[in-house]
Design a protein around this motif. Structure first.
Motif, PDB file in Angstrom:
ATOM      1  N   GLU A 189       0.842  -1.190   0.000  1.00 44.81           N
ATOM      2  CA  GLU A 189       0.000   0.000   0.000  1.00 44.81           C
ATOM      3  C   GLU A 189       0.882   1.247   0.000  1.00 44.81           C
ATOM      4  O   GLU A 189       1.984   1.245   0.528  1.00 44.81           O
ATOM      5  CB  GLU A 189      -0.889  -0.012   1.250  1.00 44.81           C
ATOM      6  N   LYS A 190       0.397   2.306  -0.599  1.00 48.70           N
ATOM      7  CA  LYS A 190       1.099   3.584  -0.598  1.00 48.70           C
ATOM      8  C   LYS A 190       0.223   4.628   0.070  1.00 48.70           C
ATOM      9  O   LYS A 190      -0.987   4.505   0.104  1.00 48.70           O
ATOM     10  CB  LYS A 190       1.416   4.023  -2.023  1.00 48.70           C
ATOM     11  N   TYR A 191       0.879   5.642   0.592  1.00 51.65           N
ATOM     12  CA  TYR A 191       0.134   6.759   1.142  1.00 51.65           C
ATOM     13  C   TYR A 191      -0.525   7.513  -0.002  1.00 51.65           C
ATOM     14  O   TYR A 191       0.159   7.968  -0.916  1.00 51.65           O
ATOM     15  CB  TYR A 191       1.080   7.720   1.871  1.00 51.65           C
ATOM     16  N   PRO A 192      -1.827   7.687   0.068  1.00 50.52           N
ATOM     17  CA  PRO A 192      -2.441   8.565  -0.924  1.00 50.52           C
ATOM     18  C   PRO A 192      -2.056  10.012  -0.615  1.00 50.52           C
ATOM     19  O   PRO A 192      -1.788  10.361   0.538  1.00 50.52           O
ATOM     20  CB  PRO A 192      -3.933   8.339  -0.720  1.00 50.52           C
ATOM     21  N   VAL A 193      -1.997  10.822  -1.631  1.00 54.59           N
ATOM     22  CA  VAL A 193      -1.755  12.251  -1.457  1.00 54.59           C
ATOM     23  C   VAL A 193      -3.114  12.930  -1.552  1.00 54.59           C
ATOM     24  O   VAL A 193      -3.894  12.664  -2.470  1.00 54.59           O
ATOM     25  CB  VAL A 193      -0.796  12.782  -2.547  1.00 54.59           C
ATOM     26  N   PHE A 194      -3.400  13.795  -0.590  1.00 54.19           N
ATOM     27  CA  PHE A 194      -4.656  14.543  -0.587  1.00 54.19           C
ATOM     28  C   PHE A 194      -4.344  16.008  -0.852  1.00 54.19           C
ATOM     29  O   PHE A 194      -3.478  16.580  -0.187  1.00 54.19           O
ATOM     30  CB  PHE A 194      -5.369  14.417   0.763  1.00 54.19           C
ATOM     31  N   GLU A 195      -5.057  16.593  -1.789  1.00 56.53           N
ATOM     32  CA  GLU A 195      -4.865  18.008  -2.089  1.00 56.53           C
ATOM     33  C   GLU A 195      -6.172  18.743  -1.846  1.00 56.53           C
ATOM     34  O   GLU A 195      -7.235  18.307  -2.279  1.00 56.53           O
ATOM     35  CB  GLU A 195      -4.398  18.185  -3.529  1.00 56.53           C
ATOM     36  N   THR A 196      -6.063  19.836  -1.125  1.00 61.64           N
ATOM     37  CA  THR A 196      -7.209  20.704  -0.872  1.00 61.64           C
ATOM     38  C   THR A 196      -6.864  22.077  -1.448  1.00 61.64           C
ATOM     39  O   THR A 196      -5.809  22.260  -2.055  1.00 61.64           O
ATOM     40  CB  THR A 196      -7.501  20.826   0.636  1.00 61.64           C
ATOM     41  N   GLU A 197      -7.727  23.024  -1.224  1.00 62.44           N
ATOM     42  CA  GLU A 197      -7.493  24.365  -1.754  1.00 62.44           C
ATOM     43  C   GLU A 197      -6.160  24.943  -1.269  1.00 62.44           C
ATOM     44  O   GLU A 197      -5.394  25.494  -2.055  1.00 62.44           O
ATOM     45  CB  GLU A 197      -8.642  25.293  -1.336  1.00 62.44           C
ATOM     46  N   LYS A 198      -5.866  24.795   0.023  1.00 61.80           N
ATOM     47  CA  LYS A 198      -4.675  25.424   0.594  1.00 61.80           C
ATOM     48  C   LYS A 198      -3.584  24.445   1.005  1.00 61.80           C
ATOM     49  O   LYS A 198      -2.478  24.869   1.344  1.00 61.80           O
ATOM     50  CB  LYS A 198      -5.075  26.234   1.834  1.00 61.80           C
ATOM     51  N   LEU A 199      -3.895  23.135   1.016  1.00 60.68           N
ATOM     52  CA  LEU A 199      -2.988  22.166   1.627  1.00 60.68           C
ATOM     53  C   LEU A 199      -2.747  20.947   0.748  1.00 60.68           C
ATOM     54  O   LEU A 199      -3.588  20.595  -0.071  1.00 60.68           O
ATOM     55  CB  LEU A 199      -3.581  21.673   2.953  1.00 60.68           C
ATOM     56  N   THR A 200      -1.607  20.311   1.007  1.00 64.27           N
ATOM     57  CA  THR A 200      -1.323  18.984   0.470  1.00 64.27           C
ATOM     58  C   THR A 200      -0.960  18.098   1.656  1.00 64.27           C
ATOM     59  O   THR A 200      -0.151  18.489   2.494  1.00 64.27           O
ATOM     60  CB  THR A 200      -0.159  19.015  -0.535  1.00 64.27           C
ATOM     61  N   LEU A 201      -1.576  16.931   1.734  1.00 65.29           N
ATOM     62  CA  LEU A 201      -1.224  15.930   2.738  1.00 65.29           C
ATOM     63  C   LEU A 201      -0.445  14.835   2.019  1.00 65.29           C
ATOM     64  O   LEU A 201      -0.933  14.272   1.034  1.00 65.29           O
ATOM     65  CB  LEU A 201      -2.469  15.337   3.392  1.00 65.29           C
ATOM     66  N   ARG A 202       0.768  14.567   2.506  1.00 69.28           N
ATOM     67  CA  ARG A 202       1.630  13.577   1.881  1.00 69.28           C
ATOM     68  C   ARG A 202       2.322  12.754   2.952  1.00 69.28           C
ATOM     69  O   ARG A 202       2.324  13.108   4.136  1.00 69.28           O
ATOM     70  CB  ARG A 202       2.654  14.256   0.982  1.00 69.28           C
ATOM     71  N   GLN A 203       2.946  11.663   2.527  1.00 70.10           N
ATOM     72  CA  GLN A 203       3.660  10.788   3.451  1.00 70.10           C
ATOM     73  C   GLN A 203       4.819  11.537   4.109  1.00 70.10           C
ATOM     74  O   GLN A 203       5.487  12.364   3.474  1.00 70.10           O
ATOM     75  CB  GLN A 203       4.195   9.574   2.687  1.00 70.10           C
ATOM     76  N   LEU A 204       5.045  11.250   5.378  1.00 70.30           N
ATOM     77  CA  LEU A 204       6.221  11.781   6.070  1.00 70.30           C
ATOM     78  C   LEU A 204       7.473  11.159   5.475  1.00 70.30           C
ATOM     79  O   LEU A 204       7.489   9.969   5.161  1.00 70.30           O
ATOM     80  CB  LEU A 204       6.150  11.453   7.566  1.00 70.30           C
ATOM     81  N   THR A 205       8.517  11.972   5.342  1.00 69.73           N
ATOM     82  CA  THR A 205       9.798  11.488   4.830  1.00 69.73           C
ATOM     83  C   THR A 205      10.920  11.973   5.739  1.00 69.73           C
ATOM     84  O   THR A 205      10.699  12.787   6.642  1.00 69.73           O
ATOM     85  CB  THR A 205      10.061  12.000   3.395  1.00 69.73           C
ATOM     86  N   MET A 206      12.122  11.501   5.449  1.00 74.36           N
ATOM     87  CA  MET A 206      13.279  11.905   6.257  1.00 74.36           C
ATOM     88  C   MET A 206      13.545  13.404   6.169  1.00 74.36           C
ATOM     89  O   MET A 206      14.126  13.970   7.087  1.00 74.36           O
ATOM     90  CB  MET A 206      14.524  11.117   5.839  1.00 74.36           C
ATOM     91  N   LYS A 207      13.089  14.049   5.125  1.00 72.12           N
ATOM     92  CA  LYS A 207      13.298  15.504   5.048  1.00 72.12           C
ATOM     93  C   LYS A 207      12.424  16.257   6.063  1.00 72.12           C
ATOM     94  O   LYS A 207      12.607  17.446   6.271  1.00 72.12           O
ATOM     95  CB  LYS A 207      13.085  16.013   3.627  1.00 72.12           C
ATOM     96  N   ASP A 208      11.495  15.560   6.700  1.00 72.76           N
ATOM     97  CA  ASP A 208      10.606  16.171   7.694  1.00 72.76           C
ATOM     98  C   ASP A 208      11.121  16.067   9.128  1.00 72.76           C
ATOM     99  O   ASP A 208      10.494  16.577  10.048  1.00 72.76           O
ATOM    100  CB  ASP A 208       9.223  15.514   7.615  1.00 72.76           C
TER     101      ASP A 208
END
Length: 183
Positions: A2-21
């Protein structure tokens, strides 16, 4: 897998956490303001933040908890996280959790971030009930989920232990039939 789905809204993007975070997570989870009612003590090092990212990736393989980075579209900067945990597949329920950098509080961001997550949990993950546990002092968090249609069910006495302090917490819930009839 399974992969994290990416959610996009008007002001935001929800994405998987990565090491850059990791730096952001360390800052967020050592903030006294953010953790005041979170039910968690500050993390001790950036290595703990690295482990958090790794653990969410491992959980993905087993259908466990998931947590997304909340990214502001205009700046492409991470401003918080949201996700779900306390999963009971047999009973089709889970709980959500969320946090936001203090500079972004009170702007309607969390409601916007949680909307696609709730839809995902009800439609893709097959949940029937989503809970949220909030300490009585956290009025802002209660307002966020009440605007999304959650109902307060009752008080869980001394439910949270944080830094040797016991907190009561309210249990809130949202049912699939309530969410899907709204949207």
């Amino acid at each position: 897998m399974e992969k994290y789905p990416v959610f996009e809204t008007e002001k935001l993007t929800l994405r998987q956490l990565t090491m850059k975070d990791v730096d952001f997570l360390y800052e967020l989870y050592t903030s006294e303001d953010v953790l005041r009612y979170f039910g968690m003590s500050p993390i001790e090092s950036k290595e703990v933040a690295v482990s958090m990212v790794e653990n969410y990736e491992k959980h993905l393989e087993t259908g466990g908890p998931m947590r997304w980075a909340i990214v502001e579209n205009t700046s492409d900067k991470m401003i918080g996280t949201c996700g779900f945990h306390a999963i009971s597949k047999a009973y089709k329920r889970c709980e959500i959790g969320y946090d936001l950098s203090p500079g972004h509080w009170g702007k309607g961001i969390m409601g916007e971030a949680l909307s696609p997550l709730l839809t995902y949990l009800f439609t893709d993950k097959g949940m029937n009930r989503i809970g949220a546990v909030i300490v009585p002092y956290n009025k802002a968090s209660a307002r966020v989920i009440e605007k999304l249609g959650f109902k307060q069910e009752g008080l869980l006495r001394e439910y949270i232990l944080q830094d040797d302090h016991k907190y009561d917490a309210y249990m809130y819930s949202l049912l699939k039939k309530e969410w899907l009839c709204e949207f």
